[in-house]
Design an enzyme around this catalytic site. Structure first.
Site, PDB file in Angstrom:
ATOM      1  N   GLY A   1      38.520  38.279  40.316  1.00  0.00           N
ATOM      2  CA  GLY A   1      38.072  39.216  41.341  1.00  0.00           C
ATOM      3  C   GLY A   1      38.257  40.645  40.875  1.00  0.00           C
TER       4      GLY A   1
ATOM      5  N   GLN B   1      39.041  49.771  41.508  1.00  0.00           N
ATOM      6  CA  GLN B   1      39.709  49.457  40.240  1.00  0.00           C
ATOM      7  C   GLN B   1      38.976  50.022  39.031  1.00  0.00           C
ATOM      8  OE1 GLN B   1      40.255  45.043  41.336  1.00  0.00           O
ATOM      9  NE2 GLN B   1      42.001  45.465  40.024  1.00  0.00           N
TER      10      GLN B   1
ATOM     11  N   CYS C   1      46.943  40.824  39.070  1.00  0.00           N
ATOM     12  CA  CYS C   1      45.918  41.826  39.342  1.00  0.00           C
ATOM     13  C   CYS C   1      45.522  42.477  38.016  1.00  0.00           C
ATOM     14  CB  CYS C   1      46.475  42.882  40.292  1.00  0.00           C
ATOM     15  SG  CYS C   1      45.299  44.170  40.710  1.00  0.00           S
ATOM     16  N   LEU C   2      44.227  42.698  37.834  1.00  0.00           N
ATOM     17  CA  LEU C   2      43.759  43.308  36.587  1.00  0.00           C
ATOM     18  C   LEU C   2      44.275  44.742  36.441  1.00  0.00           C
ATOM     19  CD1 LEU C   2      40.078  41.985  36.457  1.00  0.00           C
ATOM     20  CD2 LEU C   2      42.062  41.154  35.172  1.00  0.00           C
TER      21      LEU C   2
ATOM     22  N   HIS D   1      43.010  39.581  48.711  1.00  0.00           N
ATOM     23  CA  HIS D   1      43.556  40.494  47.692  1.00  0.00           C
ATOM     24  C   HIS D   1      42.560  41.622  47.397  1.00  0.00           C
ATOM     25  CE1 HIS D   1      45.664  41.063  43.597  1.00  0.00           C
ATOM     26  NE2 HIS D   1      44.557  41.788  43.504  1.00  0.00           N
ATOM     27  N   GLU D   2      41.275  41.257  47.253  1.00  0.00           N
ATOM     28  CA  GLU D   2      40.258  42.266  46.891  1.00  0.00           C
ATOM     29  C   GLU D   2      39.959  43.207  48.062  1.00  0.00           C
ATOM     30  OE1 GLU D   2      39.773  42.589  43.860  1.00  0.00           O
ATOM     31  OE2 GLU D   2      40.547  40.619  43.274  1.00  0.00           O
TER      32      GLU D   2
ATOM     33  N   HIS E   1      42.407  45.900  48.169  1.00  0.00           N
ATOM     34  CA  HIS E   1      42.109  46.994  47.232  1.00  0.00           C
ATOM     35  C   HIS E   1      41.242  48.067  47.895  1.00  0.00           C
ATOM     36  CE1 HIS E   1      43.789  46.026  43.324  1.00  0.00           C
ATOM     37  NE2 HIS E   1      43.291  44.804  43.333  1.00  0.00           N
TER      38      HIS E   1
END
Ligand code: NI
Length: 173
Positions: free
Chosen positions: A46, A51, A95-96, A137-138, A141
């Site tokens: 995701g 991000q 997380c990226l 989660h996304e 963000h």
């Protein structure tokens, strides 16, 4: 399609609320393709626009982890959670924007989400399992929230210090 650089925590853009998408144009299509390309290249399941430094309410995801299975890319614009189950699920999240760090996060195990697709059509779907964790989660963000905001302050500070060190090392090259 272009792989865009992913912002690493701590970064003020990762703490800001993103703006709703109002123009469903070619630029939005390019952005979503770049986001998918960036997510697959990372690799991740995701990615939210903040991000990559784009403060718009758009996220992409594909929670099919089996490399032999067909891809299932999803693009969610202006997503909103309209229902969440009382049942909860604990998942070890990463997380990226916080590479190589993981922590258990408790979230509703099922959610219903409405969003707009690239054509401007309203969509609605229920998610469970990893998809439910990922979409929550996304969406976090898009509201400037990270998974480490759910964990204890000591572990959060430890992870943040590791990321500051990582960013210094990356800056040195
Ligand atoms: Ni993330």
């Amino acid at each position: 399609m272009t792989v865009r650089p992913i912002l690493i925590h701590p970064d003020p853009r990762l703490k800001k609320k993103a703006e709703p998408v109002t123009d469903f144009n070619d630029a939005l299509r390019v952005l979503s393709e770049d986001m998918l390309e960036t997510m697959y290249a990372a690799p991740g399941i995701g990615l939210a626009a903040p991000q990559i430094g784009v403060m718009k309410r758009i996220l992409v995801m594909d929670c099919i982890k089996d490399e032999d299975a067909p891809k299932q890319p999803m693009v969610l614009i202006n997503p909103e959670i309209t229902w969440a189950s009382d049942d909860q699920n604990t998942y070890e999240e990463g997380c990226l924007s916080i590479p190589d760090q993981f922590a258990d996060v408790v979230r509703p195990s099922e959610v219903e989400v409405t969003w707009t697709n690239l054509e401007g059509d309203q969509q609605q779907q229920k998610f469970d399992g990893l998809w439910a964790t990922c979409v929550q989660h996304e969406i976090d963000h898009l509201d400037g929230k990270l998974f480490i905001d759910y964990i204890g302050p000591l572990k959060r500070q430890m992870i943040t210090r590791k990321m500051q060190k990582l960013k210094r090392e990356m800056a040195r090259g």
